[in-house]
Design a protein around this motif. Structure first.
Motif, PDB file in Angstrom:
ATOM      1  N   UNK A  79       0.826  -1.208   0.000  1.00 46.43           N
ATOM      2  CA  UNK A  79       0.000   0.000   0.000  1.00 46.43           C
ATOM      3  C   UNK A  79       0.862   1.261   0.000  1.00 46.43           C
ATOM      4  N   UNK A  80       1.968   1.227   0.735  1.00 48.17           N
ATOM      5  CA  UNK A  80       2.858   2.394   0.767  1.00 48.17           C
ATOM      6  C   UNK A  80       3.425   2.675  -0.626  1.00 48.17           C
ATOM      7  N   UNK A  81       3.802   1.603  -1.334  1.00 52.71           N
ATOM      8  CA  UNK A  81       4.364   1.770  -2.673  1.00 52.71           C
ATOM      9  C   UNK A  81       3.327   2.334  -3.632  1.00 52.71           C
ATOM     10  N   UNK A  82       2.092   1.844  -3.529  1.00 47.82           N
ATOM     11  CA  UNK A  82       1.027   2.349  -4.396  1.00 47.82           C
ATOM     12  C   UNK A  82       0.681   3.796  -4.064  1.00 47.82           C
ATOM     13  N   UNK A  83       0.727   4.130  -2.782  1.00 50.05           N
ATOM     14  CA  UNK A  83       0.361   5.484  -2.355  1.00 50.05           C
ATOM     15  C   UNK A  83       1.289   6.530  -2.949  1.00 50.05           C
ATOM     16  N   UNK A  84       2.541   6.145  -3.196  1.00 52.77           N
ATOM     17  CA  UNK A  84       3.508   7.090  -3.747  1.00 52.77           C
ATOM     18  C   UNK A  84       3.188   7.471  -5.192  1.00 52.77           C
ATOM     19  N   UNK A  85       2.393   6.642  -5.863  1.00 57.75           N
ATOM     20  CA  UNK A  85       2.080   6.914  -7.271  1.00 57.75           C
ATOM     21  C   UNK A  85       0.670   7.462  -7.456  1.00 57.75           C
ATOM     22  N   UNK A  86      -0.119   7.548  -6.373  1.00 52.03           N
ATOM     23  CA  UNK A  86      -1.502   7.984  -6.488  1.00 52.03           C
ATOM     24  C   UNK A  86      -1.771   9.158  -5.545  1.00 52.03           C
ATOM     25  N   UNK A  87      -2.591  10.125  -5.958  1.00 45.87           N
ATOM     26  CA  UNK A  87      -2.937  11.231  -5.071  1.00 45.87           C
ATOM     27  C   UNK A  87      -3.838  10.749  -3.938  1.00 45.87           C
ATOM     28  N   UNK A  88      -3.676  11.362  -2.783  1.00 40.99           N
ATOM     29  CA  UNK A  88      -4.520  11.021  -1.650  1.00 40.99           C
ATOM     30  C   UNK A  88      -5.904  11.635  -1.828  1.00 40.99           C
ATOM     31  N   UNK A  89      -6.917  10.944  -1.344  1.00 45.08           N
ATOM     32  CA  UNK A  89      -8.273  11.472  -1.401  1.00 45.08           C
ATOM     33  C   UNK A  89      -9.046  10.967  -0.185  1.00 45.08           C
ATOM     34  N   UNK A 113      -3.062  20.790   2.196  1.00 43.26           N
ATOM     35  CA  UNK A 113      -4.167  21.016   1.258  1.00 43.26           C
ATOM     36  C   UNK A 113      -3.666  21.474  -0.106  1.00 43.26           C
ATOM     37  N   UNK A 114      -2.532  22.196  -0.121  1.00 48.08           N
ATOM     38  CA  UNK A 114      -1.946  22.588  -1.403  1.00 48.08           C
ATOM     39  C   UNK A 114      -1.379  21.373  -2.133  1.00 48.08           C
ATOM     40  N   UNK A 115      -0.763  20.484  -1.384  1.00 48.43           N
ATOM     41  CA  UNK A 115      -0.118  19.322  -1.985  1.00 48.43           C
ATOM     42  C   UNK A 115      -1.126  18.231  -2.347  1.00 48.43           C
ATOM     43  N   UNK A 116      -2.172  18.083  -1.517  1.00 54.51           N
ATOM     44  CA  UNK A 116      -3.167  17.029  -1.735  1.00 54.51           C
ATOM     45  C   UNK A 116      -4.565  17.654  -1.775  1.00 54.51           C
ATOM     46  N   UNK A 117      -4.935  18.291  -2.867  1.00 53.17           N
ATOM     47  CA  UNK A 117      -6.206  19.014  -2.946  1.00 53.17           C
ATOM     48  C   UNK A 117      -7.437  18.131  -2.823  1.00 53.17           C
ATOM     49  N   UNK A 118      -7.296  16.838  -3.079  1.00 53.93           N
ATOM     50  CA  UNK A 118      -8.443  15.928  -2.992  1.00 53.93           C
ATOM     51  C   UNK A 118      -8.648  15.385  -1.583  1.00 53.93           C
ATOM     52  N   UNK A 119      -7.758  15.759  -0.668  1.00 54.93           N
ATOM     53  CA  UNK A 119      -7.821  15.248   0.699  1.00 54.93           C
ATOM     54  C   UNK A 119      -8.540  16.244   1.600  1.00 54.93           C
ATOM     55  N   UNK A 120      -9.495  15.770   2.382  1.00 53.50           N
ATOM     56  CA  UNK A 120     -10.200  16.599   3.358  1.00 53.50           C
ATOM     57  C   UNK A 120      -9.654  16.295   4.745  1.00 53.50           C
ATOM     58  N   UNK A 121      -9.220  17.338   5.452  1.00 53.56           N
ATOM     59  CA  UNK A 121      -8.624  17.164   6.775  1.00 53.56           C
ATOM     60  C   UNK A 121      -9.654  17.459   7.852  1.00 53.56           C
TER      61      UNK A 121
END
Length: 220
Positions: A79-89, A113-121
């Motif tokens: 999962x860590x390896x895949x996460x590096x190639x996909x944006x967080x959401x 939020x600038x780096x991962x715009x699809x992520x809600x904190x």
């Protein structure tokens, strides 16, 4: 053999009993015991000497445990390896002690939020002990907490920054030395449940300062 069986083996060896392993894995004791029993049946060897409390690994158990940890490390790494190639959401639930809300957290939130715009904190404030327990129960994903004296083995803690602790005295105080401040004024301490409280008081004791405690701040 399965990942669940390897996780049960690792947890039982770490915690010393099936009941404690069950608590760590959020399973019933019988479920953990069944997983270990099934693994032993598949391998044709006993992994634990059940005549001891806490549980003792057999010679075979120690060999299998080392391999199980290696397998789980690779499994978690997928999962860590895949996460590096996909944006967080989705929603990331972050706990934070009150002292981080006005200094560390705002800039961190902005950068995230600038780096991962699809992520809600989603930020939840609380004391370190309560937040660590929420992480353990998977109620939140991570937490900014004070340095723990002891941390459950299924959690990981990494230092990210240092915060200064300052002494605050009345505006008309004339004392120049911190020892004089404490000898002249009563001490208002942090909530005893706050992990920062013993760190502060241990430091004061190291400095030879005795506290005249008159009040306690309740922080939520």
């Amino acid at each position: 053999m399965s990942i669940k069986q390897f996780k049960a083996l690792v947890a039982a060896s770490q915690h010393g009993s099936f009941s404690a392993a069950a608590d760590a894995l959020h399973l019933t004791q019988s479920a953990v015991s069944m997983q270990v029993n099934a693994l032993e049946k598949t391998l044709g060897t006993a992994l634990f000497d059940r005549s001891h409390r806490p549980l003792h690994l057999t010679a075979s158990g120690r060999i299998v445990l080392a391999k199980a940890r290696e397998i789980l490390r690779h499994y978690d790494g997928i999962q860590d390896a895949l996460a590096e190639t996909q944006p967080y959401s989705g929603v990331f639930r972050l706990g934070a002690v009150p002292t981080t809300l006005t200094n560390i957290l705002p800039r961190a939130v902005m950068l995230l939020t600038e780096r991962e715009p699809r992520l809600t904190l989603n930020v939840i404030s609380g004391l370190s002990g309560a937040l660590a327990e929420q992480v353990r129960k998977s109620e939140i994903d991570a937490a900014l907490i004070s340095e723990p004296a002891n941390l459950q083995i299924d959690l990981d803690w990494q230092p990210v920054t240092r915060q200064k602790i300052v002494v605050v005295a009345p505006p008309d105080s004339t004392e120049k030395d911190v020892r004089d401040v404490f000898s002249t004024h009563p001490y208002i301490r942090f909530n005893r449940g706050a992990w920062a409280a013993p760190l502060i008081e241990n430091r004061l004791e190291e400095m030879g300062i005795s506290m005249d405690t008159r009040a306690e701040i309740e922080i939520h």
